[in-house]
Design a protein around this motif. Sequence first.
Motif, mmCIF file in Angstrom:
data_model
loop_
_atom_site.group_PDB
_atom_site.id
_atom_site.type_symbol
_atom_site.label_atom_id
_atom_site.label_comp_id
_atom_site.label_asym_id
_atom_site.label_seq_id
_atom_site.Cartn_x
_atom_site.Cartn_y
_atom_site.Cartn_z
ATOM 1 N N LYS A 308 0.828 -1.212 0.000
ATOM 2 C CA LYS A 308 0.000 0.000 0.000
ATOM 3 C C LYS A 308 0.862 1.261 0.000
ATOM 4 N N ARG A 309 2.002 1.215 0.720
ATOM 5 C CA ARG A 309 2.882 2.394 0.763
ATOM 6 C C ARG A 309 3.368 2.751 -0.632
ATOM 7 N N ASP A 310 3.761 1.742 -1.415
ATOM 8 C CA ASP A 310 4.228 1.998 -2.779
ATOM 9 C C ASP A 310 3.090 2.532 -3.652
ATOM 10 N N LEU A 311 1.890 1.968 -3.463
ATOM 11 C CA LEU A 311 0.743 2.436 -4.247
ATOM 12 C C LEU A 311 0.400 3.882 -3.911
ATOM 13 N N GLN A 312 0.562 4.252 -2.631
ATOM 14 C CA GLN A 312 0.280 5.632 -2.232
ATOM 15 C C GLN A 312 1.252 6.603 -2.882
ATOM 16 N N VAL A 313 2.512 6.184 -3.024
ATOM 17 C CA VAL A 313 3.495 7.031 -3.706
ATOM 18 C C VAL A 313 3.099 7.219 -5.165
ATOM 19 N N ILE A 314 2.729 6.124 -5.832
ATOM 20 C CA ILE A 314 2.337 6.206 -7.242
ATOM 21 C C ILE A 314 1.065 7.027 -7.408
ATOM 22 N N GLU A 315 0.120 6.837 -6.498
ATOM 23 C CA GLU A 315 -1.132 7.608 -6.560
ATOM 24 C C GLU A 315 -0.866 9.101 -6.453
ATOM 25 N N SER A 316 0.068 9.464 -5.559
ATOM 26 C CA SER A 316 0.420 10.871 -5.380
ATOM 27 C C SER A 316 1.005 11.462 -6.659
ATOM 28 N N LEU A 317 1.865 10.700 -7.333
ATOM 29 C CA LEU A 317 2.476 11.189 -8.571
ATOM 30 C C LEU A 317 1.447 11.326 -9.689
ATOM 31 N N LEU A 318 0.519 10.369 -9.755
ATOM 32 C CA LEU A 318 -0.480 10.393 -10.816
ATOM 33 C C LEU A 318 -1.482 11.530 -10.629
ATOM 34 N N THR A 319 -1.844 11.812 -9.383
ATOM 35 C CA THR A 319 -2.858 12.826 -9.128
ATOM 36 C C THR A 319 -2.277 14.229 -8.963
ATOM 37 N N THR A 320 -1.110 14.318 -8.310
ATOM 38 C CA THR A 320 -0.526 15.642 -8.052
ATOM 39 C C THR A 320 0.256 16.156 -9.258
ATOM 40 N N LEU A 321 1.159 15.340 -9.784
ATOM 41 C CA LEU A 321 1.976 15.776 -10.923
ATOM 42 C C LEU A 321 1.283 15.519 -12.258
ATOM 43 N N GLU A 322 0.294 14.607 -12.258
ATOM 44 C CA GLU A 322 -0.463 14.284 -13.476
ATOM 45 C C GLU A 322 0.459 13.837 -14.611
ATOM 46 N N LEU A 323 1.443 13.013 -14.251
ATOM 47 C CA LEU A 323 2.300 12.424 -15.270
ATOM 48 C C LEU A 323 1.565 11.283 -15.968
ATOM 49 N N GLU A 324 1.936 11.024 -17.226
ATOM 50 C CA GLU A 324 1.337 9.911 -17.955
ATOM 51 C C GLU A 324 1.735 8.590 -17.294
ATOM 52 N N PRO A 325 0.816 7.604 -17.273
ATOM 53 C CA PRO A 325 1.139 6.309 -16.659
ATOM 54 C C PRO A 325 2.402 5.673 -17.237
ATOM 55 N N GLY A 326 2.610 5.794 -18.564
ATOM 56 C CA GLY A 326 3.831 5.242 -19.161
ATOM 57 C C GLY A 326 5.073 5.905 -18.627
ATOM 58 N N VAL A 327 5.017 7.214 -18.416
ATOM 59 C CA VAL A 327 6.148 7.958 -17.847
ATOM 60 C C VAL A 327 6.374 7.522 -16.395
ATOM 61 N N ILE A 328 5.276 7.313 -15.657
ATOM 62 C CA ILE A 328 5.386 6.812 -14.283
ATOM 63 C C ILE A 328 6.101 5.458 -14.271
ATOM 64 N N ASN A 329 5.802 4.625 -15.262
ATOM 65 C CA ASN A 329 6.440 3.313 -15.331
ATOM 66 C C ASN A 329 7.958 3.432 -15.464
ATOM 67 N N VAL A 330 8.415 4.352 -16.314
ATOM 68 C CA VAL A 330 9.858 4.567 -16.464
ATOM 69 C C VAL A 330 10.436 5.117 -15.161
ATOM 70 N N LEU A 331 9.686 5.987 -14.499
ATOM 71 C CA LEU A 331 10.127 6.553 -13.225
ATOM 72 C C LEU A 331 10.280 5.446 -12.176
ATOM 73 N N ILE A 332 9.340 4.495 -12.186
ATOM 74 C CA ILE A 332 9.419 3.368 -11.255
ATOM 75 C C ILE A 332 10.698 2.570 -11.498
ATOM 76 N N GLU A 333 10.955 2.234 -12.760
ATOM 77 C CA GLU A 333 12.127 1.419 -13.068
ATOM 78 C C GLU A 333 13.426 2.174 -12.775
ATOM 79 N N THR A 334 13.455 3.458 -13.086
ATOM 80 C CA THR A 334 14.644 4.261 -12.793
ATOM 81 C C THR A 334 14.907 4.312 -11.288
ATOM 82 N N THR A 335 13.843 4.497 -10.488
ATOM 83 C CA THR A 335 13.983 4.576 -9.036
ATOM 84 C C THR A 335 14.431 3.245 -8.443
#
Length: 415
Positions: A308-335
Motif C-alpha cells: 500500500k505504501r508503494d501504491l500511495q506514492v504512485i497515486e500521489s504522482l499520478l494525481t498531483t503531478l499528473e504524469l502519464e502512466p507510461g512515464v510513471i512506469n519509467v520513473l518506477i524502473e529508474t527509481t
Amino acid sequence: MKELLTSDIYQIRSSYMLDDISYKTLLQLYQPIMGMEAVSLYMTLYSELDQITLTKSPSLISRLCKMTGFSLNELSQSLSKLEAIGLMSSYKKKSQENRFLFDLKMPYLPHEFLNHPILNDLLQKRLKDEYKKTVSVFKVYNVNLDHYQDISANFTDVFDVHYQGKEVLKEKSYKQKIHKAFEDEYDLSLFYQGIENLQLSKKMFTKEDEQLIQRMGLLYKINALDMQNLVKQSVVQGHLGKRLFSRNCQQYYDLKMPEKFENIFHKQSPLLHEQTGKSSLDKHIYYLENISPYDLLKDKIGGKEPLKRDLQVIESLLTTLELEPGVINVLIETTLEKCNQSLPKSFMEALGSQWKRKKIQTVKEAIDEGKAYLKYQGKQNASWDEYTKEFNIVSHDQKQEDIDEDALALLQQYD
C-alpha cells in the motif's frame, strides 16, 4: 449556524486587533480552504468593530446582507465555514431568540497553520502544485548566528525598578491572541466512557495526550469506541506512546479506507501505441506504454499484490503531478535501479517534478531523461546493443515471468 432571518439582530466582538500578517494568513492560507466569500465576510465583520472597544452596537441581519451582497442562505453558509474552521463562535441570547453575538477569533499564525495536521493537509490537497509557492511567501530569512555576537541590552541595563516609590515599573500586559481550538470538535467524553473496562484511567492521559487523541480522531475519522482500543494498544508502561499511537491510527485508516484509488493504479496511457520495432528497446517501450503502474509493480514482485505504501506514492504522482502512466512506469524502473529496489517517495517526487517541468509525456522521452539523469550522477553510459549483449535481454513475446529480466536490462542500459 441556525437559519437566520433578516429581522434577527447581531452584535460583534473581538479580543484582538488584526495585523498585517493576519490579513496575509487569511488570504494566502485560509482562503484556499474556505473560499473568498467566507474570508470576505470575516473581514467585513471585523471592519465594523470599533477600533477602541473592539465591539459593535447591535444591527439587523438585513444590514449584513446589504453590506456583503449575500442572500440569507449564502450568509449562513459563510458563517458556518468561519465557525467550523475556528475563526468565529456564534452565541444566541437565551432571553431573545432573535439576538446573536458573533465572537471573532484570531487566525493562526503562519507557522501554527502550517504545522497543524489537518489544516495544512487540506491546504496541500487544495493547492497541489501551488502549495510550495504559497508557503514560500511566509518564509523568513534565517541567519547563522554563530558568526554574530549578541550585543542586545539586558532588562536591568535599560529599566530601573523602585519598589518603594510611585513610579514602579509594571509588566506590560500583551494582548492574548485567541483562536478557537480546532480539536474541540472531537468529543472526548465518549472516549472516556468505558475505558475502565480496558484497564485504562483518565488520569493516565495528559492534556497533550488528549490533544493528540482529538487530532488523530479528526484526521483519520476514528470513532470513540475504536479510539479506545487504539489507545489501549499504544500504552507503554502506563503512558501513551505517541509514535506508536500515530502509527496505529495510520494502520487503522489504511485498513478501513476503501480502495478508492484502484482505478488510478490501473490507469494506462490514453494512447496505446502499436509495436513498431523489433529491437529489445522498442519492445520494452511498447511494454511500458501498455501496462498500468499497478500491474508493473505487481510484475516486479512476482505477481504479488504491491505494498500500500508503494501504491500511495504512485497515486500521489499520478494525481498531483499528473504524469502519464507510461512515464510513471519509467520513473518506477529508474527509481528501483537507483535506490536499491525501493521506491522512496522523496526521490520519486523530486525526479517526477523535474520531468513534469520538462514536459515529459512519452515513454521514449522518459527513458532519455532517465539515462541523462543517471549519467549526470556519475555513472558510465553505454549503448543499448552493448547491454543487450551483456545481459542477454529476451523478447517480450516470451512468457510473462521473463518480463522482469527485460525491464532489468533496460534499467541497466540507463547506466
